[in-house]
Design a protein around this motif. Structure first.
Motif, PDB file in Angstrom:
ATOM      1  N   ALA A  53       0.795  -1.058  -0.019  1.00 39.84           N
ATOM      2  CA  ALA A  53      -0.128   0.007  -0.214  1.00 39.84           C
ATOM      3  C   ALA A  53       0.695   1.309   0.018  1.00 39.84           C
ATOM      4  O   ALA A  53       0.574   2.256  -0.845  1.00 39.84           O
ATOM      5  CB  ALA A  53      -0.917  -0.060   1.230  1.00 39.84           C
ATOM      6  N   ILE A  54       2.003   1.161   0.814  1.00 37.75           N
ATOM      7  CA  ILE A  54       2.854   2.375   0.819  1.00 37.75           C
ATOM      8  C   ILE A  54       3.349   2.537  -0.650  1.00 37.75           C
ATOM      9  O   ILE A  54       3.496   3.878  -0.940  1.00 37.75           O
ATOM     10  CB  ILE A  54       3.941   2.146   1.908  1.00 37.75           C
ATOM     11  CG1 ILE A  54       3.237   2.223   3.420  1.00 37.75           C
ATOM     12  CG2 ILE A  54       4.986   3.202   1.796  1.00 37.75           C
ATOM     13  CD1 ILE A  54       4.192   1.841   4.530  1.00 37.75           C
ATOM     14  N   LEU A  55       3.677   1.739  -1.284  1.00 35.63           N
ATOM     15  CA  LEU A  55       4.449   1.668  -2.599  1.00 35.63           C
ATOM     16  C   LEU A  55       3.404   2.264  -3.587  1.00 35.63           C
ATOM     17  O   LEU A  55       3.671   2.821  -4.597  1.00 35.63           O
ATOM     18  CB  LEU A  55       5.219   0.533  -3.024  1.00 35.63           C
ATOM     19  CG  LEU A  55       6.244   0.173  -2.312  1.00 35.63           C
ATOM     20  CD1 LEU A  55       6.911  -1.120  -2.680  1.00 35.63           C
ATOM     21  CD2 LEU A  55       7.474   1.172  -2.401  1.00 35.63           C
ATOM     22  N   ARG A  56       2.206   1.767  -3.510  1.00 32.35           N
ATOM     23  CA  ARG A  56       1.242   2.023  -4.609  1.00 32.35           C
ATOM     24  C   ARG A  56       0.073   3.071  -4.394  1.00 32.35           C
ATOM     25  O   ARG A  56      -0.283   3.734  -5.303  1.00 32.35           O
ATOM     26  CB  ARG A  56       0.551   0.738  -4.773  1.00 32.35           C
ATOM     27  CG  ARG A  56       1.485  -0.217  -5.441  1.00 32.35           C
ATOM     28  CD  ARG A  56       0.517  -1.435  -5.846  1.00 32.35           C
ATOM     29  NE  ARG A  56       1.527  -2.545  -6.469  1.00 32.35           N
ATOM     30  CZ  ARG A  56       1.164  -3.798  -6.437  1.00 32.35           C
ATOM     31  NH1 ARG A  56       0.107  -4.234  -6.054  1.00 32.35           N
ATOM     32  NH2 ARG A  56       1.998  -4.775  -7.005  1.00 32.35           N
ATOM     33  N   GLU A  57      -0.287   3.104  -3.175  1.00 29.51           N
ATOM     34  CA  GLU A  57      -1.532   4.082  -3.093  1.00 29.51           C
ATOM     35  C   GLU A  57      -1.047   5.630  -2.800  1.00 29.51           C
ATOM     36  O   GLU A  57       0.070   5.805  -2.717  1.00 29.51           O
ATOM     37  CB  GLU A  57      -2.238   3.886  -1.486  1.00 29.51           C
ATOM     38  CG  GLU A  57      -2.831   2.416  -1.892  1.00 29.51           C
ATOM     39  CD  GLU A  57      -3.792   2.005  -0.503  1.00 29.51           C
ATOM     40  OE1 GLU A  57      -3.985   2.894   0.281  1.00 29.51           O
ATOM     41  OE2 GLU A  57      -4.354   0.881  -0.576  1.00 29.51           O
ATOM     42  N   ARG A  58      -1.972   6.480  -3.255  1.00 31.46           N
ATOM     43  CA  ARG A  58      -1.739   8.053  -3.098  1.00 31.46           C
ATOM     44  C   ARG A  58      -2.132   8.585  -2.024  1.00 31.46           C
ATOM     45  O   ARG A  58      -3.089   8.090  -1.368  1.00 31.46           O
ATOM     46  CB  ARG A  58      -2.637   8.361  -4.449  1.00 31.46           C
ATOM     47  CG  ARG A  58      -2.320   7.778  -5.894  1.00 31.46           C
ATOM     48  CD  ARG A  58      -0.766   8.275  -6.323  1.00 31.46           C
ATOM     49  NE  ARG A  58      -0.810   7.212  -7.603  1.00 31.46           N
ATOM     50  CZ  ARG A  58       0.356   7.554  -8.205  1.00 31.46           C
ATOM     51  NH1 ARG A  58       1.153   8.520  -8.151  1.00 31.46           N
ATOM     52  NH2 ARG A  58       0.654   6.984  -9.347  1.00 31.46           N
ATOM     53  N   ALA A  59      -1.748   9.787  -1.634  1.00 24.22           N
ATOM     54  CA  ALA A  59      -2.050  10.738  -0.567  1.00 24.22           C
ATOM     55  C   ALA A  59      -3.464  10.951  -0.423  1.00 24.22           C
ATOM     56  O   ALA A  59      -3.894  10.556   0.630  1.00 24.22           O
ATOM     57  CB  ALA A  59      -1.314  12.069  -0.625  1.00 24.22           C
ATOM     58  N   TYR A  60      -4.402  11.019  -1.517  1.00 28.92           N
ATOM     59  CA  TYR A  60      -5.635  11.172  -1.262  1.00 28.92           C
ATOM     60  C   TYR A  60      -6.466  10.031  -0.785  1.00 28.92           C
ATOM     61  O   TYR A  60      -7.592   9.964  -0.202  1.00 28.92           O
ATOM     62  CB  TYR A  60      -6.361  11.812  -2.516  1.00 28.92           C
ATOM     63  CG  TYR A  60      -6.264  10.667  -3.814  1.00 28.92           C
ATOM     64  CD1 TYR A  60      -7.592   9.642  -3.711  1.00 28.92           C
ATOM     65  CD2 TYR A  60      -5.528  10.473  -4.785  1.00 28.92           C
ATOM     66  CE1 TYR A  60      -7.662   8.799  -4.655  1.00 28.92           C
ATOM     67  CE2 TYR A  60      -5.653   9.578  -5.615  1.00 28.92           C
ATOM     68  CZ  TYR A  60      -6.595   8.734  -5.500  1.00 28.92           C
ATOM     69  OH  TYR A  60      -6.723   7.816  -6.759  1.00 28.92           O
ATOM     70  N   GLN A  61      -5.825   8.926  -0.743  1.00 29.62           N
ATOM     71  CA  GLN A  61      -6.440   7.518  -0.321  1.00 29.62           C
ATOM     72  C   GLN A  61      -6.269   7.469   1.183  1.00 29.62           C
ATOM     73  O   GLN A  61      -6.841   6.668   1.800  1.00 29.62           O
ATOM     74  CB  GLN A  61      -5.843   6.360  -0.955  1.00 29.62           C
ATOM     75  CG  GLN A  61      -6.164   6.536  -2.346  1.00 29.62           C
ATOM     76  CD  GLN A  61      -5.585   5.386  -3.338  1.00 29.62           C
ATOM     77  OE1 GLN A  61      -4.364   5.317  -3.684  1.00 29.62           O
ATOM     78  NE2 GLN A  61      -6.227   4.443  -3.634  1.00 29.62           N
TER      79      GLN A  61
END
Length: 161
Positions: A42-50
């Motif tokens: 998740a840290i590698l793929r997800e974006r701040a807005y998530q």
């Protein structure tokens, strides 16, 4: 992950080289990452807005220190965004700002404007930045908080991540 342009070793999954700012987004190493943890992925793929974080409070740069502290206490906030008359982000004021910059001289300065005590030029993270980028920026700058530059802006803490 090494930058093909300058050879700098970056954190896996970052979009831009921390040294030369070359785009690394074409190097999709998140698929090749040998992490077992959902959190690491998740840290590698997800974006701040998530990232789910509570709504933030903004205060005028001319608000009195005492009124800002009362607002933080009454709303259970550990940080507030400081804005100018045009609602532009000027800084951030945190509990740490208070203990390091003002606690000792508080009674004498309680009516001074918050702009005298805020941390200027806070780390701004775009809502589309990857979480790994946000963590890297916060780590390099040594901050526990950053501001997600969206409308309205949100404070992002290490705890939120």
């Amino acid at each position: 992950m090494f930058c093909p342009a300058c050879g700098y070793e970056n954190l896996p999954g970052v979009d831009y080289c921390s040294e030369c700012l070359s785009s690394l987004s074409h190097l999709d190493l998140t698929r090749k990452a040998k992490t077992e943890s959902r959190i690491e992925q998740a840290i590698l793929r997800e974006r701040a807005y998530q990232i789910s974080s509570p709504p933030s409070i903004s205060v005028s740069e001319n608000a009195a220190l005492q009124s800002v502290l009362e607002l933080m206490y009454n709303n259970s906030k550990s940080a507030v965004i400081v804005v100018n008359a045009n609602s532009e982000i000027m800084g951030i004021f945190t509990e740490r700002s208070f203990t390091r910059r003002t606690a000792k001289s508080y009674p004498a300065n309680k009516n001074q404007p918050i702009k005298n005590f805020m941390a200027k030029n806070p780390v701004l993270i775009h809502s589309t930045d990857k979480i790994v980028n946000a963590l890297h920026l916060m780590f390099v700058a040594g901050y526990s908080y950053a501001i997600i530059d969206e409308k309205p802006p949100r404070i992002l803490s290490i705890v939120d991540i």
